[in-house]
Design a protein around this motif. Structure first.
Motif, PDB file in Angstrom:
ATOM      1  N   GLU A 132       0.874  -1.058   0.267  1.00 48.82           N
ATOM      2  CA  GLU A 132      -0.134  -0.425  -0.235  1.00 48.82           C
ATOM      3  C   GLU A 132       1.300   0.814  -0.015  1.00 48.82           C
ATOM      4  N   ILE A 133       2.098   1.210   0.670  1.00 47.56           N
ATOM      5  CA  ILE A 133       2.510   2.695   1.146  1.00 47.56           C
ATOM      6  C   ILE A 133       3.397   3.559  -0.358  1.00 47.56           C
ATOM      7  N   LEU A 134       3.209   2.189  -1.357  1.00 46.51           N
ATOM      8  CA  LEU A 134       4.236   2.529  -2.279  1.00 46.51           C
ATOM      9  C   LEU A 134       3.230   2.947  -3.536  1.00 46.51           C
ATOM     10  N   GLU A 135       3.054   4.451  -3.708  1.00 46.54           N
ATOM     11  CA  GLU A 135       1.709   5.020  -4.446  1.00 46.54           C
ATOM     12  C   GLU A 135       1.674   6.488  -4.837  1.00 46.54           C
ATOM     13  N   SER A 136       3.174   6.503  -4.767  1.00 45.63           N
ATOM     14  CA  SER A 136       3.985   7.664  -5.602  1.00 45.63           C
ATOM     15  C   SER A 136       3.952   6.973  -7.030  1.00 45.63           C
ATOM     16  N   PRO A 137       4.070   7.884  -7.955  1.00 41.90           N
ATOM     17  CA  PRO A 137       4.144   7.300  -9.080  1.00 41.90           C
ATOM     18  C   PRO A 137       5.091   6.732 -10.032  1.00 41.90           C
ATOM     19  N   ASP A 138       6.817   6.606  -8.920  1.00 39.72           N
ATOM     20  CA  ASP A 138       7.709   5.919  -9.472  1.00 39.72           C
ATOM     21  C   ASP A 138       8.501   5.737  -8.107  1.00 39.72           C
ATOM     22  N   TYR A 139       9.337   5.000  -8.030  1.00 42.14           N
ATOM     23  CA  TYR A 139      10.628   4.709  -7.002  1.00 42.14           C
ATOM     24  C   TYR A 139      11.844   4.254  -7.652  1.00 42.14           C
ATOM     25  N   ILE A 140      12.818   4.859  -6.916  1.00 37.83           N
ATOM     26  CA  ILE A 140      14.384   3.737  -7.415  1.00 37.83           C
ATOM     27  C   ILE A 140      14.448   2.347  -7.067  1.00 37.83           C
ATOM     28  N   VAL A 141      14.216   1.379  -8.351  1.00 35.61           N
ATOM     29  CA  VAL A 141      14.077  -0.398  -7.609  1.00 35.61           C
ATOM     30  C   VAL A 141      16.269  -0.418  -8.025  1.00 35.61           C
ATOM     31  N   ARG A 142      16.877  -0.746  -6.928  1.00 32.27           N
ATOM     32  CA  ARG A 142      18.261  -1.635  -7.514  1.00 32.27           C
ATOM     33  C   ARG A 142      18.783  -2.694  -6.683  1.00 32.27           C
ATOM     34  N   GLY A 143      19.215  -3.849  -6.813  1.00 36.60           N
ATOM     35  CA  GLY A 143      19.981  -4.727  -6.775  1.00 36.60           C
ATOM     36  C   GLY A 143      21.124  -4.596  -6.040  1.00 36.60           C
ATOM     37  N   TYR A 144      20.749  -5.222  -5.313  1.00 34.32           N
ATOM     38  CA  TYR A 144      22.462  -5.444  -3.764  1.00 34.32           C
ATOM     39  C   TYR A 144      23.032  -6.944  -4.033  1.00 34.32           C
ATOM     40  N   GLY A 145      23.982  -7.258  -3.926  1.00 37.12           N
ATOM     41  CA  GLY A 145      24.781  -7.915  -4.340  1.00 37.12           C
ATOM     42  C   GLY A 145      24.634  -8.971  -3.199  1.00 37.12           C
ATOM     43  N   ARG A 146      25.440 -10.141  -2.656  1.00 41.20           N
ATOM     44  CA  ARG A 146      25.313 -10.874  -1.557  1.00 41.20           C
ATOM     45  C   ARG A 146      26.528 -10.410  -0.153  1.00 41.20           C
ATOM     46  N   ASP A 147      27.147  -9.410  -0.423  1.00 41.07           N
ATOM     47  CA  ASP A 147      28.337  -8.733   0.051  1.00 41.07           C
ATOM     48  C   ASP A 147      27.153  -7.461   0.560  1.00 41.07           C
ATOM     49  N   ASP A 148      25.929  -7.180  -0.139  1.00 40.05           N
ATOM     50  CA  ASP A 148      25.751  -5.898   0.645  1.00 40.05           C
ATOM     51  C   ASP A 148      25.763  -4.550  -0.033  1.00 40.05           C
ATOM     52  N   ARG A 149      26.381  -4.747  -1.370  1.00 42.24           N
ATOM     53  CA  ARG A 149      26.876  -3.636  -2.327  1.00 42.24           C
ATOM     54  C   ARG A 149      26.162  -3.564  -3.531  1.00 42.24           C
ATOM     55  N   ILE A 150      26.177  -2.376  -3.847  1.00 44.94           N
ATOM     56  CA  ILE A 150      25.301  -2.115  -5.019  1.00 44.94           C
ATOM     57  C   ILE A 150      25.668  -2.827  -6.427  1.00 44.94           C
ATOM     58  N   VAL A 151      24.809  -3.282  -7.002  1.00 43.80           N
ATOM     59  CA  VAL A 151      25.260  -3.997  -8.552  1.00 43.80           C
ATOM     60  C   VAL A 151      24.951  -3.175  -9.299  1.00 43.80           C
ATOM     61  N   TYR A 152      26.175  -2.364  -9.920  1.00 40.71           N
ATOM     62  CA  TYR A 152      26.339  -1.600 -11.077  1.00 40.71           C
ATOM     63  C   TYR A 152      25.440  -1.264 -11.807  1.00 40.71           C
ATOM     64  N   GLY A 153      24.687  -0.668 -11.907  1.00 37.42           N
ATOM     65  CA  GLY A 153      23.905  -1.062 -13.196  1.00 37.42           C
ATOM     66  C   GLY A 153      22.360  -1.409 -13.759  1.00 37.42           C
ATOM     67  N   SER A 154      22.866  -1.457 -11.834  1.00 41.78           N
ATOM     68  CA  SER A 154      20.928  -2.388 -11.919  1.00 41.78           C
ATOM     69  C   SER A 154      20.236  -1.400 -11.550  1.00 41.78           C
ATOM     70  N   GLY A 155      20.108  -0.434 -10.835  1.00 41.72           N
ATOM     71  CA  GLY A 155      20.002   1.106 -10.474  1.00 41.72           C
ATOM     72  C   GLY A 155      19.107   1.872 -11.745  1.00 41.72           C
ATOM     73  N   GLY A 156      17.589   2.286 -11.337  1.00 37.04           N
ATOM     74  CA  GLY A 156      16.693   2.764 -11.913  1.00 37.04           C
ATOM     75  C   GLY A 156      15.405   3.481 -11.507  1.00 37.04           C
ATOM     76  N   VAL A 157      15.237   4.452 -11.993  1.00 39.41           N
ATOM     77  CA  VAL A 157      13.975   4.880 -11.379  1.00 39.41           C
ATOM     78  C   VAL A 157      12.827   4.839 -12.266  1.00 39.41           C
ATOM     79  N   VAL A 158      11.644   3.813 -12.012  1.00 41.23           N
ATOM     80  CA  VAL A 158      10.761   2.685 -12.229  1.00 41.23           C
ATOM     81  C   VAL A 158       9.403   3.093 -12.169  1.00 41.23           C
ATOM     82  N   PRO A 159       8.471   3.330 -12.623  1.00 35.67           N
ATOM     83  CA  PRO A 159       6.909   3.644 -12.672  1.00 35.67           C
ATOM     84  C   PRO A 159       6.426   2.631 -11.487  1.00 35.67           C
ATOM     85  N   THR A 160       5.629   2.733 -10.977  1.00 39.21           N
ATOM     86  CA  THR A 160       5.662   2.173  -9.853  1.00 39.21           C
ATOM     87  C   THR A 160       4.923   0.935  -9.971  1.00 39.21           C
ATOM     88  N   GLY A 161       3.757   0.608 -11.302  1.00 41.38           N
ATOM     89  CA  GLY A 161       3.354  -0.258 -11.971  1.00 41.38           C
ATOM     90  C   GLY A 161       4.473  -1.434 -12.862  1.00 41.38           C
TER      91      GLY A 161
END
Length: 155
Positions: free
Chosen positions: A91-120
């Motif tokens: 329910e809390i995801l009601e804004s038009p878009d969000y950052i969606v980003r992947g992380y590895g098993r080492d809890d570091r950002i996986v470069y190239g995985s992040g982006g602003v994505v429409p909520t749907g």
């Protein structure tokens, strides 16, 4: 692939609700909601007008390291039920878009995985990211302020 949106763990939330300190060693601030834009990261519902809530610094990582982002979140001040782990968009995801980003098993950002994505498109993007072996989990963050919303994992 089946995924699940995951809220903050109840044990950690109860500690904060009982006056435990946040990621910066501070006692959470207690406020009263006006009913606009106060998403609880435990029940994954919006905090209603007139309800007490906590503002605190949260670090959704197990230890300090360069990629362990810390930032403000909201929680109900009183006990609420943890959101069930589900593939349904919270329910809390009601804004038009969000950052969606992947992380590895080492809890570091996986470069190239992040982006602003429409909520749907969050669910589809998370599934695509989690098909990659190097991505252990995904964060959903505010597209405007980078605030942590919730985590997505393989079911």
């Amino acid at each position: 692939m089946t995924i699940q949106f995951k809220a903050l763990p109840t044990e950690a939330v109860r500690t904060l609700q009982r006056g435990g300190v946040d990621a910066y060693g501070q006692t959470p601030e207690r406020k009263v909601s006006d009913g606009d834009g106060m998403p609880c990261r435990h029940c994954l519902k919006n905090i209603g007008a007139g309800d007490a809530y906590l503002v605190l610094a949260y670090r959704p990582f197990p230890e300090l390291q360069p990629y362990a982002e810390t930032g403000p979140i909201f929680l109900h001040a009183e006990a609420c039920d943890r959101a069930a782990e589900s593939e349904a968009l919270p329910e809390i995801l009601e804004s038009p878009d969000y950052i969606v980003r992947g992380y590895g098993r080492d809890d570091r950002i996986v470069y190239g995985s992040g982006g602003v994505v429409p909520t749907g498109d969050i669910t589809g993007r998370a599934k695509t990211l989690l098909e990659r072996d190097e991505i252990a989990y995904v964060h959903v963050r505010s597209a405007r302020n980078n605030c942590y919303q919730c985590r997505i994992e393989r079911a």
